[in-house]
Each structure stands twice: as C-alpha cells, then as structure tokens.
Design an enzyme around this catalytic site. Structure first.
Site, short mmCIF file in Angstrom:
data_model
loop_
_atom_site.label_atom_id
_atom_site.label_comp_id
_atom_site.label_asym_id
_atom_site.label_seq_id
_atom_site.Cartn_x
_atom_site.Cartn_y
_atom_site.Cartn_z
N GLN A 390 34.97 37.97 49.39
CA GLN A 390 33.65 38.38 48.88
C GLN A 390 32.43 38.98 49.45
OE1 GLN A 390 32.14 36.48 46.19
NE2 GLN A 390 33.75 34.47 46.54
N ASP A 440 48.65 31.50 46.22
CA ASP A 440 48.11 33.33 44.86
C ASP A 440 49.31 33.89 44.83
OD1 ASP A 440 45.05 34.68 45.30
OD2 ASP A 440 46.81 36.41 45.40
N ASP A 494 38.96 29.51 42.31
CA ASP A 494 37.93 29.98 42.63
C ASP A 494 38.66 31.27 41.96
OD1 ASP A 494 36.01 32.35 43.05
OD2 ASP A 494 36.82 32.32 45.21
N CYS A 522 32.50 33.08 39.64
CA CYS A 522 31.36 34.86 39.64
C CYS A 522 31.13 35.24 38.29
CB CYS A 522 32.39 35.21 40.51
SG CYS A 522 34.26 35.58 39.50
#
Length: 593
Positions: A390, A440, A494, A522
């Site tokens: 981030q 991921d 996310d 986001c």
C-alpha cells in the site's frame, strides 16, 4: 498481453493505409501511419474486430476464453467502453490473426454468436491531434492540457477537511449506485433495499464516517516517474501531463507536488541532472527511439531507506556500453548526494516488448540492499522491487485495523487472505484469530509473505502460490474447521482495481462454513458488480446462501487525489428453514463492531 481502453478509434475499422487515400491526402496519411514501420511496433498491423459480445463479461473471462480455451496468442485487447458489443484484438503476425478469425467466427459465448474479421490499423493519435492543431491554428480539438498539480493531485486546492467531506459524499454516491443495481438486477431484494434505505439515509447498508490519513503530505512510499522532455525540450524526470492519445507528451517537474516525500524529490533531482548530462537520449513514445524511460522510487517511512529502479530501453547498446551505463548509474545514485537522499538499493530494469505470458520486465540488482523494510501496525515487512505494498504506509495501518474491527475475529476464526500479496493484511489479522491462510498468483509475493511471517515470529499463517480463482476451495479444506466447536471462516479480499473474477465470487458463495467476508476495494465503482453477485439469490451456479452488506467504512489512503479505499462487511444469510421456505435478508440485524 495488454488490455487498454481504446480512445483513438471511435468507429470500427476506420484505419486506412496511404495507398487507400486520394493523392492530395497521401502525405497526411503517410504521417498518420508512419508509426507502423517504427522499430518495436507490429501489433496494429495484425488487428481483428470482434462483434456480438454479450452485455456483461469480465476482462479475466475474456482473456481466459481467448488464451486458455481457444489457445490464441493475443498481444493486446482494446476495449471501446464497458459493455461495448465489439472490441479490437491485436496479434503479432498474420498467422495468429487468421487463426483467431477462424476460431471466433460463429463461436457462441454466453448465449451470443460472435463474428470476427480483419481490422485496419488505427491512425496515430498524436499526429492526428497535431493536424487538428495546425488546421485550427491553436490547441488540438478537445485538448486536455493540464498542469502536473492538476493531473496528479486534483484535490490539493482544497483544505484537507474539505477533501474529507467530498470523499465521504463520493462514497455515499457509490453505495447509492450499489443499491440501485440491487434494485434493478435482483427484484427479490427490492423490499430489503427499501428497508435499508429507510434505516441508512438512502444507502443499502450503514456507512461510518471516513477515516482520515494520519499524514497528508509526503505520504507516498512508491512513485513511477517518467523520463522525457518538457515543452521547451529540456530533459526531465517527473510526471507526464497528458497522454499519447490526446497529443501531449510533455513531462513536468514534481517538486511542488504535496504527496511526494522530500527524499524522492531529492532522488529525482539527482537522476534528472545525470540524464541531462548524459549523451544518451531520453526515450520517445513517438519514435520508439532513446534510452531512459522510467525511474521508480520506493521508500520506507520507518527506516528512511530509498530503493531506485532505473528503467531503460537498451536499443542497440553493446555489452560493453551496457556495462558502462550501469556503472555510471551506480556512481550517480550512490554518490554522497544519493546517500544523503537515503538511496541504499539500485536496480536496473530492461524495458522491452513483453512476450506471451511475460508480466514483468527483467530487472538486475546493481548496488546495495536487495530489499527495504517498512512497518504496519507494529509488524515489519520486507519489500521487493516489484512487490505490491500500500502506497500510504501509515494509512494502511488504519485500513487494516478497520478490516479487523469489521470482521471481529476470535480464537475460533480461520481467516482466508485472498490476493494476499506480501501477506500484510493476513499477518495483521494473525494475532486476532486462530489461523490465516493466504493465496496469491505471484510466487515472489508468497516468498515475501512467508519471510515476513517468520521475521515477525508469526506461526499461525500459511501462504500458497496459485490463482485465487481456483484455490479458494482448497483453502477452505485446509482450514479444517470444526463447526460443532463454533469454529468459523472469514474471507478478506483485496483484489486489483478490476475486482474479483466471477469464479472467485462463485467459490466464495459456495464455500460452506464461510460466514463473513470483508471486501477491501481501491476502486469502489469497479467493485459494484462483485457486491451485487455476492447478494444474488441462490442459483445453479451460486449454490451457497447469499451474503448481505452490513457496514462500510471509507479510508483515505490518497490525500490530495480523488481516490478512496472502501471496506465493506458482508455476512452470510442463514440457510433456509427445514420447510424449504427461503429467507430474505434481515434489515434490522445488528453488526458487532
């Protein structure tokens, strides 16, 4: 493979070649299509148009149809606009183009029959804009020349209090749009939506007051600076104030921008002086010539470390010339001035045309540390040159704490960290739950996550490399929960700006034992479809009971810009009663903070 929003083509198949123009227009046409012969460019020569697309489809779905199922070697997909019934697809050669047309012509996808045919190259938008300027004796038509401040920090003219008010209002608008989508596309939820609107001032769920960033100026820990020229032709390292499609390639200084820290500004100045003194030219997006293209700077708020990644087009440099170039970069950035700016790590990135399946450019470590370190919520994190982290470190702590508060995990909770990156969210959750399981698609990110867990002495986290679309059910099985002991699962997602793939949504819906889901976005506008799909009634595909949006919190990670993160808590509805009657979402159900 690249995906872009097509802005230079307003109608299908408008590209023409010089031979097809009238004699009086041949010179102009030659200029507009000269780029086709430029070094490094081929894909516009081998373009097709595909029509008859369904109204709703995801980019990931389209990519998998083209590359995985039909085995096509696409180079670039050009989307006209969301929901457009036609797109353009570019290939590397005529053989690949012909194969694609044969495969797509008459192919049925999502109930629609596709048609495919050759498309002519698009005119060079930069040349076209210049033509408009010359004909109009001024700026190009619809020109959008802005200052670097207006481009990068559009809200900087407002006080921070005013920015917060505006962003809270924007998040209310996003949730209102979410409610309208539910009303329109899921008729069975209309009574529920109406009740929610009565409770929450027209919104489909509760929205708390926006959380402010602890720091407003100099907060960015990563910036990608462009190397180019300003309007006077001076070599600059900064931000481009326009785009190729609107005819402006000028690069302006970033020294006055509020959100960039001083150590980055000093590093930019040092490298800009080096570029200006170099005999090598900066890269030109117009001619595909030149060398210096990009400067990526990462910094740590905790340690003051600065990592620099210099992006270069090698062109025809010999091995000896490349070696000299790398050494001169090290000499520049590791000088006393560089060290004073905090530079402790230097990488060299080779920018080139990416091949099929290649997602990053090759990078080489030249000097100093291989990683830098930062801290969130008291935990230390190792940051690789290409890792996601981030960009506002201190505000990330606020964001993750909001997610923890909404999820309210306990010692009987297993947390699934979907799209976990380097494990930042999952590791912050670890002290509040039984275990964390993360996944991921980037193997290096998983290695960093494992390292970060070990470094912080966290033993209840496991991280896996794989595609989240295919891995969620495996994580559920690995959680091995015992429902009789009141154990439960919470998922934290996310995703990238485009949101989750429909397969991930399906697996989350169908995962038994998964009772809560915290969605961190986001790009809230882009996530609305995901949210609606989480709340749809059961179907053949969505077998698990629907989720219900309960509470949302906006977090300002990006002061001085219009962007805001939004966190939403979804809770699973109970299974239908034994009599087979379904349940509808309960509007008055309370959420424990």
């Amino acid at each position: 493979m690249e995906i872009e929003q097509e802005t230079s083509v307003a109608e299908p198949s408008i590209g023409i070649s010089e031979k097809e123009t009238k004699d009086g227009d041949s010179a102009i046409a030659g200029e507009e299509y000269a780029y086709l012969d430029a070094t490094g460019f081929t894909s516009e020569l081998f373009k097709i148009e595909v029509r008859g697309l369904p109204k709703y489809y995801g980019i990931s779905e389209l990519k998998k149809l083209l590359n995985a199922k039909l085995k096509l070697s696409t180079n670039k997909i050009k989307i006209m606009k969301p929901g457009s019934p036609f797109i353009f697809i570019c290939f590397r050669n005529q053989e690949d183009r012909e194969k694609a047309i044969k495969a797509l012509q008459g192919y049925k996808w999502k109930g629609k029959e596709l048609s495919a045919f050759e498309a002519k190259p698009a005119a060079d938008p930069l040349v076209r804009r210049r033509k408009e300027a010359s004909e109009g004796n001024g700026e190009p038509v619809n020109a959008k020349r802005r200052t670097v401040e207006a481009s990068a920090t559009a809200l900087a003219y407002l006080s921070y209090d005013e920015q917060i008010v505006q962003k809270q209002s924007e998040m209310e608008n996003v949730l209102q749009k979410f409610g309208k989508e539910l009303w329109t596309t899921v008729p069975t939820l209309r009574s529920f939506v109406e009740k929610q609107r009565e409770l929450y001032a027209g919104l489909p769920c509760e929205l708390e007051a926006i959380r402010r960033s602890p720091v407003q100026d100099g907060y960015r820990n990563k910036c990608e600076f462009t190397v180019g020229k300003d309007a006077q032709g001076t070599k600059r390292v900064g931000f481009r104030v326009g785009s190729y499609s609107n005819g402006f390639l000028e690069v302006e200084s970033v020294q006055k921008l509020k959100h960039i820290p001083e150590c980055m500004k000093k590093t930019v100045t040092i490298f800009e002086e080096y570029v200006q003194a170099s005999s090598l030219e900066v890269y030109s997006a117009e001619t595909y010539q030149g060398y210096f293209r990009q400067l990526t700077v990462r910094m740590s708020h905790a340690t003051g470390q600065v990592m620099v990644i210099v992006g270069v087009h090698l062109q025809a440099l010999s091995e000896a010339e490349q070696k000299d170039l790398k050494q001169s970069i090290v000499d520049c950035l590791s000088s006393e001035a560089g060290k004073a700016a905090g530079v402790c790590s230097i990488y060299f990135e080779v920018i080139q045309k990416r091949q099929q399946g290649q997602y990053t450019n090759p990078i080489e470590h030249l000097y100093g540390e291989t990683h830098i370190d930062d801290e969130i919520l008291g935990l230390k994190f190792r940051i690789s040159p290409q890792a996601f982290f981030q960009i506002n470190t201190l505000a990330a702590g606020v964001l993750y704490q909001c997610a923890i508060d909404l999820a309210a995990p306990d010692n009987n909770t297993s947390v699934l960290d979907i799209c976990c990156g380097t494990g930042t969210i999952g590791l912050c959750f670890a002290r509040h739950c039984k275990q964390v399981l993360g996944v991921d698609i980037v193997p290096q990110a998983i290695e960093d996550a494992k390292y970060n867990a070990e470094r912080n002495g966290i033993e209840n986290c496991k991280f896996y490399s794989g595609n989240a679309d295919d891995f969620i059910m495996s994580l559920i099985r690995n959680a091995n929960i015992v429902q009789e002991q009141k154990e439960s699962i919470i998922a934290i997602v996310d995703p990238p700006r485009a949101g989750l793939h429909v397969r991930s949504i399906t697996q989350l819906r169908n995962a038994r034992g998964l009772d809560k889901l915290v969605y961190v976005s986001c790009s809230p506008q882009s996530a609305i479809k995901n949210w609606v799909d989480l709340m749809r009634p059961c179907s053949k595909q969505l077998r698990g009971e629907p989720f219900v949006a309960r509470k949302a919190i906006a977090v300002d990670l990006f002061p001085h810009t219009p962007h805001t993160e939004l966190v939403i808590l979804f809770e699973r509805e109970p299974e239908p009663a034994a009599d087979g009657q379904g349940v509808t979402p309960s509007a008055d159900k309370q959420v424990n903070p």
